[in-house]
Design a protein around this motif. Structure first.
Motif, PDB file in Angstrom:
ATOM      1  N   VAL A   1      -3.000  24.004  58.852  1.00  0.00           N
ATOM      2  CA  VAL A   1      -1.431  23.689  59.007  1.00  0.00           C
ATOM      3  C   VAL A   1      -1.038  22.732  57.931  1.00  0.00           C
ATOM      4  N   ALA A   2      -1.598  21.532  58.126  1.00  0.00           N
ATOM      5  CA  ALA A   2      -0.782  20.324  57.396  1.00  0.00           C
ATOM      6  C   ALA A   2      -2.006  19.250  57.107  1.00  0.00           C
ATOM      7  N   GLY A   3      -2.189  18.590  56.068  1.00  0.00           N
ATOM      8  CA  GLY A   3      -3.151  17.668  56.133  1.00  0.00           C
ATOM      9  C   GLY A   3      -2.538  16.380  55.146  1.00  0.00           C
ATOM     10  N   ILE A   4      -3.108  15.165  55.314  1.00  0.00           N
ATOM     11  CA  ILE A   4      -2.701  13.942  54.377  1.00  0.00           C
ATOM     12  C   ILE A   4      -3.888  13.194  54.189  1.00  0.00           C
ATOM     13  N   ASN A   5      -3.665  12.635  52.897  1.00  0.00           N
ATOM     14  CA  ASN A   5      -4.785  12.196  52.363  1.00  0.00           C
ATOM     15  C   ASN A   5      -5.118  10.858  52.995  1.00  0.00           C
TER      16      ASN A   5
ATOM     17  N   TYR B   1       0.910  21.484  53.271  1.00  0.00           N
ATOM     18  CA  TYR B   1       1.082  22.311  54.209  1.00  0.00           C
ATOM     19  C   TYR B   1       0.848  23.631  53.870  1.00  0.00           C
ATOM     20  N   VAL B   2       0.435  24.654  54.961  1.00  0.00           N
ATOM     21  CA  VAL B   2       0.482  26.039  54.876  1.00  0.00           C
ATOM     22  C   VAL B   2       1.910  26.471  54.457  1.00  0.00           C
ATOM     23  N   ASP B   3       2.150  27.682  53.869  1.00  0.00           N
ATOM     24  CA  ASP B   3       3.656  28.126  53.435  1.00  0.00           C
ATOM     25  C   ASP B   3       4.155  28.088  54.597  1.00  0.00           C
ATOM     26  N   SER B   4       3.934  28.681  55.778  1.00  0.00           N
ATOM     27  CA  SER B   4       4.548  29.141  56.904  1.00  0.00           C
ATOM     28  C   SER B   4       5.258  27.933  57.461  1.00  0.00           C
ATOM     29  N   VAL B   5       4.881  26.953  57.276  1.00  0.00           N
ATOM     30  CA  VAL B   5       5.443  25.643  57.812  1.00  0.00           C
ATOM     31  C   VAL B   5       6.260  24.701  56.954  1.00  0.00           C
ATOM     32  N   LYS B   6       6.064  25.141  55.815  1.00  0.00           N
ATOM     33  CA  LYS B   6       6.833  24.131  54.725  1.00  0.00           C
ATOM     34  C   LYS B   6       8.281  23.926  54.970  1.00  0.00           C
ATOM     35  N   GLY B   7       8.727  22.934  55.131  1.00  0.00           N
ATOM     36  CA  GLY B   7      10.121  22.643  55.478  1.00  0.00           C
ATOM     37  C   GLY B   7      10.481  22.695  56.826  1.00  0.00           C
ATOM     38  N   ARG B   8       9.532  22.914  57.604  1.00  0.00           N
ATOM     39  CA  ARG B   8       9.584  22.944  59.186  1.00  0.00           C
ATOM     40  C   ARG B   8       9.109  21.698  60.012  1.00  0.00           C
ATOM     41  N   PHE B   9       7.502  21.582  59.473  1.00  0.00           N
ATOM     42  CA  PHE B   9       6.796  20.544  59.915  1.00  0.00           C
ATOM     43  C   PHE B   9       6.706  19.306  59.051  1.00  0.00           C
ATOM     44  N   THR B  10       6.301  18.419  59.576  1.00  0.00           N
ATOM     45  CA  THR B  10       6.075  17.085  58.530  1.00  0.00           C
ATOM     46  C   THR B  10       4.849  16.411  59.291  1.00  0.00           C
TER      47      THR B  10
ATOM     48  N   ALA C   1     -10.631  14.981  61.186  1.00  0.00           N
ATOM     49  CA  ALA C   1     -10.672  13.597  60.348  1.00  0.00           C
ATOM     50  C   ALA C   1     -11.863  13.949  59.191  1.00  0.00           C
ATOM     51  N   LYS C   2     -11.625  13.496  57.933  1.00  0.00           N
ATOM     52  CA  LYS C   2     -12.476  13.265  56.973  1.00  0.00           C
ATOM     53  C   LYS C   2     -12.874  11.895  56.305  1.00  0.00           C
ATOM     54  N   LEU C   3     -13.838  11.460  56.422  1.00  0.00           N
ATOM     55  CA  LEU C   3     -13.863  10.339  55.359  1.00  0.00           C
ATOM     56  C   LEU C   3     -13.465  10.400  53.932  1.00  0.00           C
ATOM     57  N   TYR C   4     -12.687   9.724  53.579  1.00  0.00           N
ATOM     58  CA  TYR C   4     -12.078   9.420  52.065  1.00  0.00           C
ATOM     59  C   TYR C   4     -11.476  10.922  51.910  1.00  0.00           C
ATOM     60  N   GLY C   5     -10.831  11.520  52.913  1.00  0.00           N
ATOM     61  CA  GLY C   5     -10.498  13.046  52.546  1.00  0.00           C
ATOM     62  C   GLY C   5      -9.369  13.054  51.898  1.00  0.00           C
ATOM     63  N   SER C   6      -9.188  14.211  51.162  1.00  0.00           N
ATOM     64  CA  SER C   6      -7.977  14.628  50.216  1.00  0.00           C
ATOM     65  C   SER C   6      -6.724  15.270  50.959  1.00  0.00           C
ATOM     66  N   GLY C   7      -7.063  15.637  52.084  1.00  0.00           N
ATOM     67  CA  GLY C   7      -6.030  16.331  53.163  1.00  0.00           C
ATOM     68  C   GLY C   7      -6.153  17.834  53.165  1.00  0.00           C
TER      69      GLY C   7
END
Length: 121
Positions: free
Chosen positions: A47-51, A59-68, A97-103
């Motif tokens: 759905v979404a990731g953050i580094n 974000y997956v396209d279906s949630v862009k602009g709606r999810f943060t 979670a992933k250690l040093y993940g890019s998201g």
């Protein structure tokens, strides 16, 4: 690392929810974090990731602009703010979670237990 997701519930279409995921690690700021969801009868999807630094979000396209997606490293917590919810957003949401993940585009090391989001039409 243990992850505890919360904030799911029942909401009407067009409504909002904020999911939280608390991590039990002193090195939270070193982990890339992601949210996934699994709808009934379907496979789990990103759905979404953050580094790890918080400087990049995906974000997956279906949630862009709606999810943060956001993170508070002082609280060892990642959030998923979900607005303009649709019935098709109904799913169990998992944080990971992933250690040093890019998201994005990675195999995550740790998973939370999931929180159910139900959006009624």
């Amino acid at each position: 690392v243990q992850l505890q997701a919360s904030g799911g519930g029942l909401v009407q279409a067009g409504g909002s929810l904020r999911l939280s995921c608390a991590a039990s690690t002193r090195t939270f700021r070193s982990y890339g974090m992601g949210w996934f969801r699994q709808a009934p009868g379907k496979e789990s999807d990103f759905v979404a990731g953050i580094n790890w630094s918080g400087g990049h979000t995906y974000y997956v396209d279906s949630v862009k602009g709606r999810f943060t997606i956001s993170r508070d490293n002082a609280k060892n917590t990642v959030y998923l703010q979900m607005n303009s919810l649709k019935p098709e957003d109904t799913a169990v949401y998992y944080c990971a979670a992933k250690l040093y993940g890019s998201g994005v585009g990675e195999v995550y090391d740790y998973w939370g237990q999931g929180t159910l989001v139900t959006v009624s039409s």
